[in-house]
Write an enzyme that holds these catalytic residues in place. Structure first.
Site, PDB file in Angstrom:
ATOM      1  N   LYS A  80       0.815  -1.209   0.000  1.00 15.62           N
ATOM      2  CA  LYS A  80       0.000   0.000   0.000  1.00 15.62           C
ATOM      3  C   LYS A  80       0.856   1.271   0.000  1.00 15.62           C
ATOM      4  O   LYS A  80       0.411   2.322  -0.420  1.00 15.62           O
ATOM      5  CB  LYS A  80      -0.970  -0.012   1.170  1.00 15.62           C
ATOM      6  CG  LYS A  80      -1.979  -1.144   0.994  1.00 15.62           C
ATOM      7  CD  LYS A  80      -3.229  -0.987   1.796  1.00 15.62           C
ATOM      8  CE  LYS A  80      -4.257  -2.030   1.404  1.00 15.62           C
ATOM      9  NZ  LYS A  80      -3.780  -3.429   1.564  1.00 15.62           N
TER      10      LYS A  80
HETATM   11  C1  LIG Z   1      -4.385  -4.521   0.922  1.00 21.59           C
HETATM   12  C2  LIG Z   1      -3.620  -5.788   0.794  1.00 21.59           C
HETATM   13  C3  LIG Z   1      -4.009  -6.803  -0.116  1.00 21.59           C
HETATM   14  C4  LIG Z   1      -5.257  -6.691  -0.978  1.00 21.59           C
HETATM   15  O1  LIG Z   1      -5.125  -5.743  -1.991  1.00 21.59           O
HETATM   16  P1  LIG Z   1      -6.395  -5.190  -2.770  1.00 21.59           P
HETATM   17  O2  LIG Z   1      -5.927  -4.067  -3.603  1.00 21.59           O
HETATM   18  O3  LIG Z   1      -7.381  -4.782  -1.723  1.00 21.59           O
HETATM   19  O4  LIG Z   1      -6.915  -6.324  -3.600  1.00 21.59           O
HETATM   20  C5  LIG Z   1      -3.206  -7.925  -0.215  1.00 21.59           C
HETATM   21  N1  LIG Z   1      -2.102  -8.077   0.552  1.00 21.59           N
HETATM   22  C6  LIG Z   1      -1.705  -7.147   1.433  1.00 21.59           C
HETATM   23  C7  LIG Z   1      -0.484  -7.392   2.248  1.00 21.59           C
HETATM   24  C8  LIG Z   1      -2.433  -5.969   1.595  1.00 21.59           C
HETATM   25  O5  LIG Z   1      -2.032  -5.041   2.488  1.00 21.59           O
END
Ligand SMILES: *Cc1c(COP(=O)(O)O)cnc(C)c1O
Length: 468
Positions: A112
């Site tokens: 993120k």
């Molecule tokens: C947010 C997140 C996901 C999921 O990603 P999306 O964009 O919501 O599909 C997967 N793995 C981790 C470690 C995350 O922080």
């Protein structure tokens, strides 16, 4: 560049407006009116460029001139200078035709950061130029909160308040938030559950006087600029392994569908992607959709990959918009039905078209552990449980032998040490930049699960002039 709402009745907006708006007024999500296009020659000309150069080229068409080129260049460079690895999102080769794309070298060790480091700076830039400020309020069960805090810390035009359920996040997750001592960062440990945190945030947004006085805003996963930032690493990875002159596919562990939607966007923009493999854990609403054409809500159960424990995938609406030939009224009607009944279905024709690109697999906790163990045994690499879901889905995928497959590594294994230790017997260490996390000073405020108490605290701390 104009952006339109997936529900068809909100006004079209430009980039700056979409950035600040988040959700559209009609409840829809903004998408570009048309996709910028990169020809095969454009792609070849980007090979070998540093990540930030690819980022500028891929994202600039989306800005529609809203941000001067020199400012945008500086923002992009600063955003990715916070990453530990020089390549920003390095590829690691695990087999002849198989790579993992490491997206976890940012400040909070999860993917993120790629989007939020940019988003925080874009917000700050646009607000400062307009002479405005915002108060970001959000709830976290652990992961997104720290990424949002790192994105907003020390930004002049932003105050940020993150609510977490007191005593219910892991110590690493709490410390990643509470050891940020910047004056504009406020951690609230709420005496309640994560659902209480979310309900209180919703209640604040639903209080028009408070919302306006504090200029409440969010950096949630449906913000278009987050998708935009994530498109970049698909280009960077694809080019690095030989696109457009080599067949490529990606496997993406998926929760809210933001990450894999960015891959879909990269394909619309000319990156030749043969297949997108969608990996889900036991909360497999998406896997079931791609198998049956029916989206049907089930209860959320905790898994080894908590960031993918979702009931609905909010960003899926962007794909649905294209599946329904960009008919906003039909999307609005479909989503209304979904809210009322907990389900909707698409026709065979639409499902068939989606399945030409997407293939979905469910990877349960037992399989997740088995993948972590197997990959460690075969290659020495340690995967976090989210990454392992993507790799498990990749292994189940039916791809031609000459397609090169890249699986996305979304978190550093040290963020989920218990699952990793259970699978491998090894407890992954935090990387050097966080090695002293347990010695750092923490700052947080414990508050009761009470709206008035929260609103008083926030009003007292924001740096807004003339606020209530
Ligand atoms: C947010 C997140 C996901 C999921 O990603 P999306 O964009 O919501 O599909 C997967 N793995 C981790 C470690 C995350 O922080």
């Amino acid at each position: 560049m104009k952006y339109v709402s997936t529900r068809g009745s909100a006004p079209s907006l430009d980039f700056e407006q979409v950035l600040l708006a988040g959700l559209a007024e009609d409840g829809g999500l903004y998408v570009p009116e048309s996709w910028p296009h990169f020809s095969a020659d454009d792609l070849r000309a980007m090979r070998g460029l540093p990540y930030v150069e690819i980022a500028k080229r891929v994202m600039t068409p989306f800005l529609g001139g809203a941000i001067p080129a020199a400012d945008f260049a500086r923002i992009v460079e600063e955003s990715y200078a916070t990453f530990e690895h020089k390549a920003v999102t390095p590829l690691k080769q695990l087999d002849q035709d198989f790579w993992v794309l490491e997206l976890f070298h940012g400040p909070t060790l999860a993917f993120k950061d790629v989007a939020l480091q940019l988003l925080g700076r874009l917000f700050d830039h646009v607000l400062t130029r307009r002479g405005e400020r915002v108060t970001i309020v959000g709830a976290t069960s652990g992961d997104t909160g720290s990424a949002a805090i790192e994105a907003c810390r020390d930004r002049a035009a932003i105050d940020i308040f993150i609510l977490h359920p007191k005593g219910r996040t892991s110590e690493v997750q709490r410390r990643q938030m509470t050891t940020v001592l910047s004056a504009n960062v406020h951690n609230i440990a709420l005496e309640g559950t994560f659902d209480d945190c979310q309900d209180q945030v919703k209640a604040m947004f639903n209080d028009p006087a408070f919302r306006a006085a504090q200029r409440l805003s969010a950096v949630n996963s449906i913000n278009w600029a987050r998708i935009m930032a994530q498109i970049v690493y698909y280009f960077a990875a694809g080019l690095a392994i030989g696109a457009p002159d080599r067949r490529i596919a990606f496997s993406v562990p998926t929760g809210n569908f933001g990450n894999v939607y960015a891959a879909y966007a990269a394909k619309q923009m000319g990156l030749p992607i043969e297949k997108l493999v969608v990996g889900s854990n036991r909360n497999d609403i998406l896997t079931r959709f791609f198998q049956s054409g029916e989206m049907k809500i089930a209860g959320v159960e905790p898994s080894l990959s908590p960031s993918m424990d979702i009931q609905v995938s909010s960003n899926f609406e962007r794909l649905l918009f294209d599946m329904l030939d960009r008919d906003g009224a039909l999307v609005a009607e479909t989503m209304k039905g979904f809210r009322a009944t907990g389900g909707f279905a698409v026709g065979d024709n639409q499902l068939g078209r989606a399945k030409a690109l997407f293939e979905a697999h469910r990877v349960d906790d037992q399989q997740t552990g088995a993948v972590i163990r197997a990959v460690h045994g075969e290659t020495g690499e340690i995967l976090d449980p989210h990454t392992a879901v993507g790799v498990g889905a990749a292994r189940a995928a039916t791809l031609d032998a000459d397609v090169a497959l890249v699986s996305l590594a979304c978190a550093h294994p040290a963020k989920f040490p218990d699952a990793v230790e259970a699978a491998t017997g090894l407890r992954p260490a935090l990387p050097p930049r966080l090695a002293d996390l347990f010695e750092r000073e923490e700052r947080l405020t414990v508050l009761p699960n009470d709206l008035a108490a929260l609103q008083n605290f926030i009003s007292g701390k924001t740096r807004l002039k003339g606020a209530a």
